[in-house]
Motif scaffolding. Sequence first.
Motif, PDB file in Angstrom:
ATOM      1  N   ILE A   1      36.333  49.019  49.771  1.00 25.66           N
ATOM      2  CA  ILE A   1      35.264  49.155  48.787  1.00 25.66           C
ATOM      3  C   ILE A   1      34.451  47.865  48.761  1.00 25.66           C
ATOM      4  O   ILE A   1      35.023  46.767  48.675  1.00 25.66           O
ATOM      5  CB  ILE A   1      35.835  49.426  47.383  1.00 25.66           C
ATOM      6  N   GLU A   2      33.127  47.987  48.836  1.00 25.05           N
ATOM      7  CA  GLU A   2      32.211  46.852  48.645  1.00 25.05           C
ATOM      8  C   GLU A   2      32.109  46.614  47.145  1.00 25.05           C
ATOM      9  O   GLU A   2      31.752  47.513  46.379  1.00 25.05           O
ATOM     10  CB  GLU A   2      30.837  47.164  49.227  1.00 25.05           C
ATOM     11  N   ILE A   3      32.402  45.405  46.709  1.00 28.50           N
ATOM     12  CA  ILE A   3      32.448  45.087  45.279  1.00 28.50           C
ATOM     13  C   ILE A   3      31.049  44.755  44.760  1.00 28.50           C
ATOM     14  O   ILE A   3      30.394  43.843  45.253  1.00 28.50           O
ATOM     15  CB  ILE A   3      33.405  43.913  45.011  1.00 28.50           C
ATOM     16  N   LEU A   4      30.624  45.513  43.752  1.00 25.36           N
ATOM     17  CA  LEU A   4      29.375  45.235  43.053  1.00 25.36           C
ATOM     18  C   LEU A   4      29.646  44.691  41.656  1.00 25.36           C
ATOM     19  O   LEU A   4      28.776  44.051  41.060  1.00 25.36           O
ATOM     20  CB  LEU A   4      28.523  46.501  42.952  1.00 25.36           C
ATOM     21  N   TYR A   5      30.844  44.950  41.142  1.00 26.69           N
ATOM     22  CA  TYR A   5      31.218  44.537  39.787  1.00 26.69           C
ATOM     23  C   TYR A   5      32.707  44.234  39.780  1.00 26.69           C
ATOM     24  O   TYR A   5      33.500  44.977  40.366  1.00 26.69           O
ATOM     25  CB  TYR A   5      30.923  45.672  38.800  1.00 26.69           C
ATOM     26  N   ILE A   6      33.079  43.143  39.112  1.00 25.68           N
ATOM     27  CA  ILE A   6      34.490  42.826  38.926  1.00 25.68           C
ATOM     28  C   ILE A   6      34.661  42.153  37.568  1.00 25.68           C
ATOM     29  O   ILE A   6      33.843  41.319  37.165  1.00 25.68           O
ATOM     30  CB  ILE A   6      35.051  41.925  40.070  1.00 25.68           C
ATOM     31  N   LYS A   7      35.707  42.556  36.872  1.00 25.21           N
ATOM     32  CA  LYS A   7      36.030  41.967  35.576  1.00 25.21           C
ATOM     33  C   LYS A   7      37.537  41.739  35.533  1.00 25.21           C
ATOM     34  O   LYS A   7      38.314  42.652  35.805  1.00 25.21           O
ATOM     35  CB  LYS A   7      35.607  42.893  34.437  1.00 25.21           C
ATOM     36  N   ILE A   8      37.924  40.511  35.208  1.00 29.30           N
ATOM     37  CA  ILE A   8      39.342  40.160  35.124  1.00 29.30           C
ATOM     38  C   ILE A   8      39.651  39.748  33.693  1.00 29.30           C
ATOM     39  O   ILE A   8      39.014  38.837  33.156  1.00 29.30           O
ATOM     40  CB  ILE A   8      39.697  39.027  36.109  1.00 29.30           C
ATOM     41  N   GLN A   9      40.614  40.459  33.091  1.00 30.83           N
ATOM     42  CA  GLN A   9      41.016  40.181  31.713  1.00 30.83           C
ATOM     43  C   GLN A   9      42.512  39.896  31.665  1.00 30.83           C
ATOM     44  O   GLN A   9      43.298  40.588  32.298  1.00 30.83           O
ATOM     45  CB  GLN A   9      40.723  41.384  30.815  1.00 30.83           C
ATOM     46  N   GLU A  10      42.867  38.870  30.890  1.00 23.64           N
ATOM     47  CA  GLU A  10      44.269  38.554  30.661  1.00 23.64           C
ATOM     48  C   GLU A  10      44.493  38.528  29.159  1.00 23.64           C
ATOM     49  O   GLU A  10      43.768  37.847  28.436  1.00 23.64           O
ATOM     50  CB  GLU A  10      44.618  37.194  31.267  1.00 23.64           C
ATOM     51  N   ASN A  11      45.479  39.291  28.696  1.00 22.41           N
ATOM     52  CA  ASN A  11      45.761  39.387  27.258  1.00 22.41           C
ATOM     53  C   ASN A  11      44.514  39.786  26.468  1.00 22.41           C
ATOM     54  O   ASN A  11      44.297  39.327  25.353  1.00 22.41           O
ATOM     55  CB  ASN A  11      46.301  38.075  26.716  1.00 22.41           C
ATOM     56  N   GLY A  12      43.632  40.588  27.066  1.00 24.08           N
ATOM     57  CA  GLY A  12      42.425  41.046  26.394  1.00 24.08           C
ATOM     58  C   GLY A  12      41.262  40.065  26.427  1.00 24.08           C
ATOM     59  O   GLY A  12      40.182  40.367  25.941  1.00 24.08           O
TER      60      GLY A  12
END
Length: 172
Positions: free
Chosen positions: A133-144
């Motif tokens: 998959i070509e990444i257009l969006y990425i979001k990384i959350q830890e503990n909200g």
Amino acid sequence: MANTIPEKVVNFNVYSDVEKLIGVAGEVTMPDFEAMTETISGAGILGEYESATPGHFSSQSIEIPFRTISDSSFRFLENKGQTIVLRAAQQSYDVAGGKTSVRPLKITIKGTSKGLNLGKVAVGAPTETTATIEILYIKIQENGTTLLELDKLNFIYVINGTDLLEDVRNAI
């Protein structure tokens, strides 16, 4: 500040935009963040240096590995946007309390299908099928808490809760 030692991912699951993906292999490699740069040189500068453009990164992709060929792997050939969510439980050791704790990690990736490698067929072995998959969006959350959010099509680049492209969006 708590004296906690981050240790490892206890386990994780991979989800499409609608359901848990069955048959995903043991690891998913996260993308590199290589800033797009321009070489700066000229009067008053000794030599040259690379200047990073905030929020601009080279092409990024992620491969989702499957143990075998299945209907889950073929959905990545559909001509539509793809959403992948990785949910992990990360383990830390609390030095003061002398115990381990778990904190959730959620990684949301949206993009377009680049391809499907069907792998190989061998007796008693996995096919090692991979969808890319070509990444257009990425979001990384830890503990909200949002640690990173990059939306290449909407000029959003957030690191540790700070919107680093707000001034750019306001300027244009």
